[in-house]
Write a protein that holds these residues in place. Structure first.
Motif, PDB file in Angstrom:
ATOM      1  N   LYS B   5      34.893  48.940 123.116  1.00  0.00           N
ATOM      2  CA  LYS B   5      35.150  49.851 124.224  1.00  0.00           C
ATOM      3  C   LYS B   5      33.909  50.636 124.606  1.00  0.00           C
ATOM      4  N   GLN B   6      33.640  50.638 125.890  1.00  0.00           N
ATOM      5  CA  GLN B   6      32.600  51.485 126.441  1.00  0.00           C
ATOM      6  C   GLN B   6      33.314  52.453 127.370  1.00  0.00           C
ATOM      7  N   ILE B  18      16.064  60.765 128.598  1.00  0.00           N
ATOM      8  CA  ILE B  18      16.729  59.826 127.708  1.00  0.00           C
ATOM      9  C   ILE B  18      18.071  59.377 128.279  1.00  0.00           C
ATOM     10  N   SER B  19      18.359  58.091 128.158  1.00  0.00           N
ATOM     11  CA  SER B  19      19.690  57.557 128.467  1.00  0.00           C
ATOM     12  C   SER B  19      20.361  57.236 127.136  1.00  0.00           C
ATOM     13  N   ILE B  20      21.596  57.683 126.986  1.00  0.00           N
ATOM     14  CA  ILE B  20      22.371  57.386 125.774  1.00  0.00           C
ATOM     15  C   ILE B  20      23.660  56.699 126.182  1.00  0.00           C
ATOM     16  N   LEU B  21      23.830  55.460 125.735  1.00  0.00           N
ATOM     17  CA  LEU B  21      25.028  54.695 126.030  1.00  0.00           C
ATOM     18  C   LEU B  21      25.825  54.524 124.736  1.00  0.00           C
ATOM     19  N   ASN B  22      27.127  54.713 124.842  1.00  0.00           N
ATOM     20  CA  ASN B  22      27.973  54.670 123.656  1.00  0.00           C
ATOM     21  C   ASN B  22      28.933  53.494 123.669  1.00  0.00           C
ATOM     22  N   CYS B  23      29.302  53.081 122.465  1.00  0.00           N
ATOM     23  CA  CYS B  23      30.188  51.936 122.317  1.00  0.00           C
ATOM     24  C   CYS B  23      31.004  52.120 121.043  1.00  0.00           C
ATOM     25  N   ASP B  24      32.312  51.900 121.113  1.00  0.00           N
ATOM     26  CA  ASP B  24      33.184  51.969 119.949  1.00  0.00           C
ATOM     27  C   ASP B  24      33.860  50.625 119.729  1.00  0.00           C
ATOM     28  N   ASP B  31      30.203  42.306 112.290  1.00  0.00           N
ATOM     29  CA  ASP B  31      29.029  42.613 111.475  1.00  0.00           C
ATOM     30  C   ASP B  31      27.713  42.390 112.211  1.00  0.00           C
ATOM     31  N   TYR B  32      27.805  42.107 113.498  1.00  0.00           N
ATOM     32  CA  TYR B  32      26.576  41.929 114.277  1.00  0.00           C
ATOM     33  C   TYR B  32      26.847  42.444 115.664  1.00  0.00           C
ATOM     34  N   PHE B  33      25.905  43.256 116.166  1.00  0.00           N
ATOM     35  CA  PHE B  33      26.144  43.975 117.418  1.00  0.00           C
ATOM     36  C   PHE B  33      24.951  43.761 118.350  1.00  0.00           C
ATOM     37  N   LEU B  34      25.269  43.586 119.625  1.00  0.00           N
ATOM     38  CA  LEU B  34      24.211  43.307 120.592  1.00  0.00           C
ATOM     39  C   LEU B  34      24.423  44.150 121.837  1.00  0.00           C
ATOM     40  N   TRP B  35      23.335  44.417 122.520  1.00  0.00           N
ATOM     41  CA  TRP B  35      23.385  45.011 123.843  1.00  0.00           C
ATOM     42  C   TRP B  35      22.763  44.026 124.831  1.00  0.00           C
ATOM     43  N   TYR B  36      23.464  43.860 125.964  1.00  0.00           N
ATOM     44  CA  TYR B  36      22.982  43.027 127.040  1.00  0.00           C
ATOM     45  C   TYR B  36      22.801  43.886 128.278  1.00  0.00           C
ATOM     46  N   LYS B  37      21.855  43.485 129.085  1.00  0.00           N
ATOM     47  CA  LYS B  37      21.562  44.162 130.345  1.00  0.00           C
ATOM     48  C   LYS B  37      21.825  43.184 131.477  1.00  0.00           C
ATOM     49  N   SER B  69      30.977  53.698 109.544  1.00  0.00           N
ATOM     50  CA  SER B  69      32.170  54.449 109.141  1.00  0.00           C
ATOM     51  C   SER B  69      32.951  54.937 110.353  1.00  0.00           C
ATOM     52  N   ALA B  70      32.235  55.250 111.423  1.00  0.00           N
ATOM     53  CA  ALA B  70      32.895  55.702 112.656  1.00  0.00           C
ATOM     54  C   ALA B  70      33.173  54.557 113.612  1.00  0.00           C
ATOM     55  N   LYS B  71      32.719  53.354 113.253  1.00  0.00           N
ATOM     56  CA  LYS B  71      32.837  52.181 114.139  1.00  0.00           C
ATOM     57  C   LYS B  71      32.271  52.510 115.518  1.00  0.00           C
ATOM     58  N   HIS B  72      31.064  52.978 115.506  1.00  0.00           N
ATOM     59  CA  HIS B  72      30.429  53.451 116.728  1.00  0.00           C
ATOM     60  C   HIS B  72      28.969  53.013 116.753  1.00  0.00           C
ATOM     61  N   LEU B  73      28.522  52.581 117.922  1.00  0.00           N
ATOM     62  CA  LEU B  73      27.095  52.347 118.089  1.00  0.00           C
ATOM     63  C   LEU B  73      26.635  52.927 119.419  1.00  0.00           C
ATOM     64  N   SER B  74      25.348  53.199 119.472  1.00  0.00           N
ATOM     65  CA  SER B  74      24.794  53.767 120.695  1.00  0.00           C
ATOM     66  C   SER B  74      23.442  53.125 120.984  1.00  0.00           C
ATOM     67  N   LEU B  75      23.104  53.144 122.244  1.00  0.00           N
ATOM     68  CA  LEU B  75      21.818  52.631 122.709  1.00  0.00           C
ATOM     69  C   LEU B  75      21.068  53.787 123.360  1.00  0.00           C
ATOM     70  N   HIS B  76      19.848  54.045 122.890  1.00  0.00           N
ATOM     71  CA  HIS B  76      19.007  55.078 123.463  1.00  0.00           C
ATOM     72  C   HIS B  76      17.851  54.421 124.211  1.00  0.00           C
ATOM     73  N   ILE B  77      17.619  54.888 125.414  1.00  0.00           N
ATOM     74  CA  ILE B  77      16.492  54.395 126.212  1.00  0.00           C
ATOM     75  C   ILE B  77      15.591  55.599 126.497  1.00  0.00           C
ATOM     76  N   VAL B  78      14.376  55.539 125.953  1.00  0.00           N
ATOM     77  CA  VAL B  78      13.457  56.661 126.116  1.00  0.00           C
ATOM     78  C   VAL B  78      12.036  56.150 126.371  1.00  0.00           C
ATOM     79  N   PRO B  79      11.362  56.560 127.446  1.00  0.00           N
ATOM     80  CA  PRO B  79      11.934  57.288 128.581  1.00  0.00           C
ATOM     81  C   PRO B  79      12.609  56.319 129.551  1.00  0.00           C
TER      82      PRO B  79
END
Lengths: 113, 111
Positions: B5-6, B18-24, B31-37, B69-79
């Motif tokens: 879920k986003q 900074i851009s912070i994108l969240n994902c649960d 066990d493997y997580f990816l971000w696509y653009k 533990s929180a089943k959460h990942l985030s993507l940070h884009i800086v700058p």
């Protein structure tokens, strides 16, 4: 490098018509996939193939068929098109199926009216 | 049943910030997580990934953080840069080939 090539880019079908979406990759990848993306939704897996001659259903296979006669090609067949199949379709490939990124084609925008 | 879920459909950020994108996610077998653009009229392209054995992975301006533990990942884009304006998809998989995707977050970088 062509990568993953999808044709056509756009298509309008009438209800009940059939068509084949073409997908070809030139990276010698074993795994190929078909996804659909509906507005506001994530990509859903329709069918996948782990090699020539081997295909299997994904999450949303109803109304579709696939074949994999060569490593390079993975066409998706729509029989008796329905408005619910209006979507953007993406083909993808990867060399192995584990912990590896997928390479996507540019998509086919399909409308069924 | 949406396993990834986003919850933010869109994000607007000023150039240079900074851009912070969240994902649960809900599936503990992932066990493997990816971000696509994804740019309009193009297919998704791989951006960055992280294995469940790590909690951070960095690639240039992009960093992905994983909190298992929180089943959460985030993507940070800086700058953030104008070329970062796109739709970002979070994806996750167990130890097989079936990726589950989130619905995407549209990022707009303002000049």
């Amino acid at each position: 490098n062509a990568g993953v090539t999808q044709t056509p880019k756009f298509r309008i079908l009438k209800i009940g018509q059939s068509m084949t979406l073409q997908c070809a990759q030139d990276m010698n990848h074993n795994y190929m996939y078909w996804y659909r993306q509906d507005p506001g939704m994530g990509l859903k897996l329709i069918y996948y193939s782990v090699g020539a001659g081997i295909t299997d259903k994904g999450e949303v296979p109803n109304g579709y068929n696939v074949s994999r006669s060569t490593t390079e090609d993975f066409p998706l067949r729509l029989e008796l098109a329905a408005p619910s199949q209006t979507s953007v379709y993406f083909c993808a490939s990867s060399y192995t199926g584990t912990n590896e990124k997928l390479f996507f084609g540019s998509g086919t925008q399909l409308s069924v009216l | 049943d949406q396993q990834v879920k986003q919850n933010s459909p869109s994000l607007s950020v000023q150039e240079g910030r900074i851009s912070i994108l969240n994902c649960d996610y809900t599936n503990s077998m992932f066990d493997y997580f990816l971000w696509y653009k994804k740019y309009p009229a193009e297919g998704p392209t791989f951006l960055i990934s992280i294995s469940s054995i790590k909690d951070k992975n960095e690639d240039g301006r992009f960093t992905v953080f994983l909190n298992k533990s929180a089943k959460h990942l985030s993507l940070h884009i800086v700058p953030s840069q104008p070329g970062d304006s796109a739709v970002y998809f979070c994806a996750a998989k167990p130890n097989d080939y079936k990726l589950s995707f989130g619905a995407g977050t549209t990022v707009t970088v303002r000049a």
